[in-house]
Scaffold this active site. Structure first.
Site, PDB file in Angstrom:
ATOM      1  N   LYS A 227      11.241  11.115  14.834  1.00 15.97           N
ATOM      2  CA  LYS A 227       9.788  11.140  14.987  1.00 15.97           C
ATOM      3  C   LYS A 227       9.338  10.870  16.419  1.00 15.97           C
ATOM      4  O   LYS A 227       8.268  11.302  16.820  1.00 15.97           O
ATOM      5  CB  LYS A 227       9.158  10.082  14.076  1.00 15.97           C
ATOM      6  CG  LYS A 227       9.003  10.473  12.619  1.00 15.97           C
ATOM      7  CD  LYS A 227       8.182   9.377  11.937  1.00 15.97           C
ATOM      8  CE  LYS A 227       8.017   9.589  10.453  1.00 15.97           C
ATOM      9  NZ  LYS A 227       7.222   8.468   9.879  1.00 15.97           N
TER      10      LYS A 227
ATOM     11  N   ASN B 172      11.400   3.003   9.978  1.00 19.96           N
ATOM     12  CA  ASN B 172      10.561   2.125  10.777  1.00 19.96           C
ATOM     13  C   ASN B 172      10.622   0.682  10.294  1.00 19.96           C
ATOM     14  O   ASN B 172      11.090   0.385   9.199  1.00 19.96           O
ATOM     15  CB  ASN B 172       9.113   2.604  10.720  1.00 19.96           C
ATOM     16  CG  ASN B 172       8.609   2.710   9.290  1.00 19.96           C
ATOM     17  OD1 ASN B 172       8.886   3.690   8.624  1.00 19.96           O
ATOM     18  ND2 ASN B 172       7.902   1.712   8.809  1.00 19.96           N
TER      19      ASN B 172
ATOM     20  N   GLU C 250       9.623  19.238  -2.229  1.00 18.09           N
ATOM     21  CA  GLU C 250      10.340  19.119  -0.954  1.00 18.09           C
ATOM     22  C   GLU C 250      11.830  19.433  -1.075  1.00 18.09           C
ATOM     23  O   GLU C 250      12.576  19.286  -0.117  1.00 18.09           O
ATOM     24  CB  GLU C 250      10.169  17.693  -0.390  1.00 18.09           C
ATOM     25  CG  GLU C 250       8.707  17.342  -0.081  1.00 18.09           C
ATOM     26  CD  GLU C 250       8.506  16.014   0.648  1.00 18.09           C
ATOM     27  OE1 GLU C 250       9.480  15.242   0.755  1.00 18.09           O
ATOM     28  OE2 GLU C 250       7.371  15.764   1.092  1.00 18.09           O
TER      29      GLU C 250
ATOM     30  N   ASP D  99       6.028   3.538  13.865  1.00 19.68           N
ATOM     31  CA  ASP D  99       6.567   4.255  12.701  1.00 19.68           C
ATOM     32  C   ASP D  99       7.464   5.413  13.143  1.00 19.68           C
ATOM     33  O   ASP D  99       7.504   6.461  12.507  1.00 19.68           O
ATOM     34  CB  ASP D  99       5.437   4.762  11.785  1.00 19.68           C
ATOM     35  CG  ASP D  99       5.947   5.350  10.467  1.00 19.68           C
ATOM     36  OD1 ASP D  99       7.078   5.020  10.070  1.00 19.68           O
ATOM     37  OD2 ASP D  99       5.214   6.149   9.852  1.00 19.68           O
TER      38      ASP D  99
ATOM     39  N   CYS E  93      -3.530   7.735  -0.301  1.00 19.83           N
ATOM     40  CA  CYS E  93      -3.600   8.784  -1.323  1.00 19.83           C
ATOM     41  C   CYS E  93      -4.823   9.687  -1.167  1.00 19.83           C
ATOM     42  O   CYS E  93      -4.758  10.870  -1.509  1.00 19.83           O
ATOM     43  CB  CYS E  93      -3.615   8.170  -2.720  1.00 19.83           C
ATOM     44  SG  CYS E  93      -2.062   7.378  -3.179  1.00 19.83           S
ATOM     45  N   HIS E  94      -5.944   9.126  -0.732  1.00 18.82           N
ATOM     46  CA  HIS E  94      -7.184   9.899  -0.736  1.00 18.82           C
ATOM     47  C   HIS E  94      -7.616  10.379   0.646  1.00 18.82           C
ATOM     48  O   HIS E  94      -8.664  11.012   0.774  1.00 18.82           O
ATOM     49  CB  HIS E  94      -8.298   9.098  -1.413  1.00 18.82           C
ATOM     50  CG  HIS E  94      -8.030   8.870  -2.881  1.00 18.82           C
ATOM     51  ND1 HIS E  94      -8.110   9.886  -3.816  1.00 18.82           N
ATOM     52  CD2 HIS E  94      -7.634   7.770  -3.555  1.00 18.82           C
ATOM     53  CE1 HIS E  94      -7.795   9.402  -5.015  1.00 18.82           C
ATOM     54  NE2 HIS E  94      -7.494   8.126  -4.884  1.00 18.82           N
TER      55      HIS E  94
ATOM     56  N   ALA F 104       9.180   1.223   3.266  1.00 21.83           N
ATOM     57  CA  ALA F 104       8.921   0.352   4.416  1.00 21.83           C
ATOM     58  C   ALA F 104       7.429   0.197   4.718  1.00 21.83           C
ATOM     59  O   ALA F 104       7.029  -0.773   5.347  1.00 21.83           O
ATOM     60  CB  ALA F 104       9.653   0.864   5.656  1.00 21.83           C
ATOM     61  N   GLU F 105       6.596   1.130   4.271  1.00 21.72           N
ATOM     62  CA  GLU F 105       5.158   0.949   4.468  1.00 21.72           C
ATOM     63  C   GLU F 105       4.628  -0.200   3.604  1.00 21.72           C
ATOM     64  O   GLU F 105       3.663  -0.868   3.949  1.00 21.72           O
ATOM     65  CB  GLU F 105       4.395   2.233   4.113  1.00 21.72           C
ATOM     66  CG  GLU F 105       4.214   3.182   5.283  1.00 21.72           C
ATOM     67  CD  GLU F 105       5.517   3.632   5.902  1.00 21.72           C
ATOM     68  OE1 GLU F 105       6.374   4.146   5.167  1.00 21.72           O
ATOM     69  OE2 GLU F 105       5.694   3.446   7.118  1.00 21.72           O
TER      70      GLU F 105
HETATM   71 CA    CA Z   1       7.303   5.241   7.677  1.00 20.54          CA
END
Ligand code: CA
Length: 730
Positions: free
Chosen positions: A377, A305, A114, A350, A655-656, A227-228
């Protein structure tokens, strides 16, 4: 409606990528765990001295006067105002068709890239997955040095959105990088050797760093993410020379009973009503954007968020929950808050305001205004007075259903019923945002801001219960609603709602001028140039140039890897280059459950540099399509599969991928063979693959629950085979 051939291509390709994904991952770890300072083979003493000399004079005066050295890209967004506009015009609308690859360099990574590179007098600095740092000869692509901070791979489980990094800051002979495990490291620009290394986050909390540091007045400013998972957001300033901490500013209040760090926190705490948000952290992380106005001497940061997302859990008595989802103006000398503007009061979707902050001087109603613009967002494009924080205007730049408009008098969004307080709601935009971290670009000649837009909905709903767990996304919403519809045709139709485009936006009139629809949603960041061009890499493994005034596509080149990073432009020996990192990954690539696109063949990362008549050709990887192997017998009953589905979307989704569909970065579990199924519990519970980042979930889920998840994965493998057959018949 449903374009079967497109989806068929997508799916067969997904299967192929998923399989090589498993293979590549099992080979990876040794190579990545290399030495702290990579070889001096190329750089050597003379070259190190030369790079040191070139970067030693890089300071605020040079960044402020960046237009006087257009061949360089000295700071993250090229200038402190972060416009991502290159004054170079040798490559233009007339000749861009002759743009060819000049060189490429392998990053030896397989996860998302990124970074926005920095270029100083022919030397390029960039970062890769797991916070690696690379120095290249910008003319030849020769790797001059490589630094690996040796992040423990187990820490990857704390990264909501892939083990990515968005770049370095270069300042007075040093290169600064934030690492995924929360360190800020100063490197010698000549050799890549560590000068100092400070831990900026508590190691007993799931903090990560993915954003690029900025250097303002000899202070290195760094934020963090998490934050998640549940953290309290803040930014910290360190003295560039010594690494000593200068100040820290928290973005959300802690437990009021423990007192407040400053008046801003006292004021903020009054807007959090009920609940014990400090137990989960509150969120508000500063994980990406910053900008600086040297004349006003204000540092601008964007905050994230709430933690958890769901305001009915986080702050059940209501309130704006300052300073979540806000743009903050900070005094860079002491970290005090000067003004704030909150884009999403009481955020519950979020809707971060961590997106690109760009400083512009615009003529509005006959008056020259010093503004900042942001497309957070939440789907509205904001123009804010950057002296005072005064709201000027906001209009939706993408489908937006959670709010009808932003009230021009108050500057506050007017919410619709898209709130999910009582029943699930389909809401636009999704938590991926109408726009995410992928940088925008501005062109002063067209007056347009170019935005990489995501057009995706999501169903929000209340969870059955909420219990904080540090190892898992703590969104506080019903994550099972992220799963695809149970019918196969419904699943394919849902994928058809996931879209993205390149948008040209007039920030004065606040309206769309043109847009280019892309075949995928999660496309790259942007560069604009004085040659009248906008450059963007795409999810389908191409980079393109578009006419800045009309959006007409003038050039494209296949990269064999999905691009999410933004391009930059620079000049060496009188020739203009366009450079971009190609490497698929990031939040969407891990969690969305959307299969990768057919142009994305290579999984390993690269730096790519183009010039007119470059003459190089990217080696095409050999392609094969591999179907999901014969799944295990499906023995579970519907109740067990449903339990597995709920558990999967609580613990495995990030992740999956939703619906256990991989997007070409981490293993697609539907491809698990018999050998994997035999050792399932030792992987899932005991952490047999922890060195690759797959930590054990013993103590989080039980053996029975691990089996429920396994049965759900088997069910999804059968679904995948059925979809292959369905598409094969079409
Ligand atoms: Ca977030």
């Amino acid at each position: 409606m449903l374009q079967r051939n497109v989806w068929k291509g997508l799916w067969t390709f997904a299967l192929f990528v998923a399989l090589i994904g498993c293979a590549a991952d099992s080979e990876r770890s040794d190579e990545d765990a290399g030495s702290v300072t990579a070889s001096e083979t190329s750089a050597g003493m003379d070259r190190s001295e030369e790079i040191r000399a070139k970067t030693a004079s890089l300071d605020a005066a040079r960044i402020i006067a960046a237009d006087g050295e257009p061949g360089n890209w000295l700071a993250h967004g090229r200038t402190y105002g972060e416009q991502r506009f290159s004054p170079l015009d040798a490559i233009d609308t007339e000749n861009v068709a002759d743009l060819e690859l000049a060189w490429y360099a392998d990053t030896d990574t397989t996860r998302g890239l990124e970074a926005s590179p920095i270029i100083v007098d022919g030397v390029m600095f960039a970062t890769g997955s797991w916070s690696l740092v690379y120095a290249y000869d910008a003319k030849t692509g020769e790797e001059l040095w490589r630094y690996d901070p040796e992040v423990p791979r187990e820490w990857g489980v704390n990264a909501c959105c892939d083990v990515v990094n968005r770049g370095v800051a270069v300042w007075k002979g040093r290169v600064y990088v934030g690492t995924i495990d929360g360190r800020l490291v100063a490197l010698d620009a000549g050799s890549g050797e560590v000068v100092w290394d400070v831990q900026t986050t508590p190691q007993d909390r799931p903090y990560t760093i993915t954003g690029a540091p900025r250097v303002v007045k000899d202070l290195v400013i760094i934020g963090n993410g998490g934050a998640e998972y549940g953290v309290r957001g803040y930014i910290t300033a360190y003295h560039a020379e010594s690494g000593e901490q200068a100040w820290r500013f928290y973005t959300v209040p802690g437990n009021p009973e423990l007192g407040f760090e400053n008046p801003a926190m006292r004021k903020a705490a009054a807007t959090w009503r009920g609940g014990e948000w400090w137990e989960v952290g509150g969120g508000g992380t500063v994980w990406d954007s910053m900008a600086y106005d040297p004349e006003l001497d204000l540092l601008y940061i964007g905050t994230g968020n709430g933690s958890p997302w769901n305001r009915y859990i986080r702050s059940p008595g209501g309130g704006d929950n300052l300073y979540l989802s806000s743009i903050l103006a900070i005094n860079p000398d002491n970290g005090s808050l000067v003004w704030h503007y909150q884009t999403t009061p009481g955020d519950t979707w979020d809707y971060t305001a961590t997106q690109h902050i760009m400083l512009l001087d615009l003529e509005i109603n006959g008056q020259l205004r010093e503004v900042l613009v942001q497309a957070p967002k939440n789907g509205f494009f904001y123009v804010i007075d950057r002296r005072t924080g005064e709201f000027i205007s906001a209009e939706p730049y993408v489908q937006t259903t959670w709010a009808s408009h932003v009230d021009p008098e108050t500057g506050r969004p007017v919410e619709t019923d898209g709130q999910y307080a009582n029943e699930p709601k389909l809401v636009y935009p999704s938590p991926y945002g109408g726009h995410n971290w992928h940088p925008m670009a501005f062109n002063p000649n067209t007056g347009l801001v170019y935005v990489p837009v995501l057009d995706i909905p999501m169903v929000f709903g209340q969870p059955g219960q909420f219990a904080y767990d540090v190892r898992t996304w703590n969104t506080g919403i019903n994550q099972t609603l992220m799963a695809p519809p149970d019918s196969l045709t419904g699943e394919l139709e849902a994928l058809g709602l996931v879209k993205g485009h390149l948008l040209a936006w007039d920030p004065v009139a606040q309206k769309r001028v043109w847009q280019v629809q892309h075949s995928g949603a999660w496309n790259g960041g942007l560069l604009s140039t004085a040659g009248g061009l906008v450059f963007q890499g795409r999810a389908d493994g191409y980079i393109s140039a578009f006419a800045a005034d009309t959006g007409r596509e003038l050039w494209e080149s296949q990269t064999y890897a999905g691009i999410i990073a933004p391009p930059v432009s620079y000049e060496v020996d009188g020739e203009q280059y366009i450079a971009v990192m190609a490497g698929w990954g990031g939040a969407f690539a891990l969690a969305s459950g959307v299969p990768p696109q057919s142009g994305m063949i290579a999984r390993h990362g690269r730096m790519l540099a183009y010039k007119l008549g470059g003459g190089q050709v990217l080696p095409a990887p050999s392609v094969a399509t591999i179907d999901i192997p014969e799944p295990q017998r499906l023995e579970a009953d519907a109740a067990q599969i449903e339990r597995g589905k709920i558990l999967f979307h609580a613990h495995c989704l990030a992740c999956h991928g939703a619906g256990a569909v991989g997007s070409g970065v981490l293993p697609d579990l539907r491809y698990s063979n018999d050998a994997i199924h035999e050792v399932w519990d030792s992987i899932v519970l005991d952490g047999a693959f922890a060195v690759k980042g797959m930590v054990g979930f013993d103590g989080v889920i039980t053996e029975d629950e691990s089996e429920d998840i396994r049965q759900y994965v088997i069910k999804r493998a059968h679904d995948g085979v059925a979809i292959q057959a369905l598409l094969g018949e079409a």
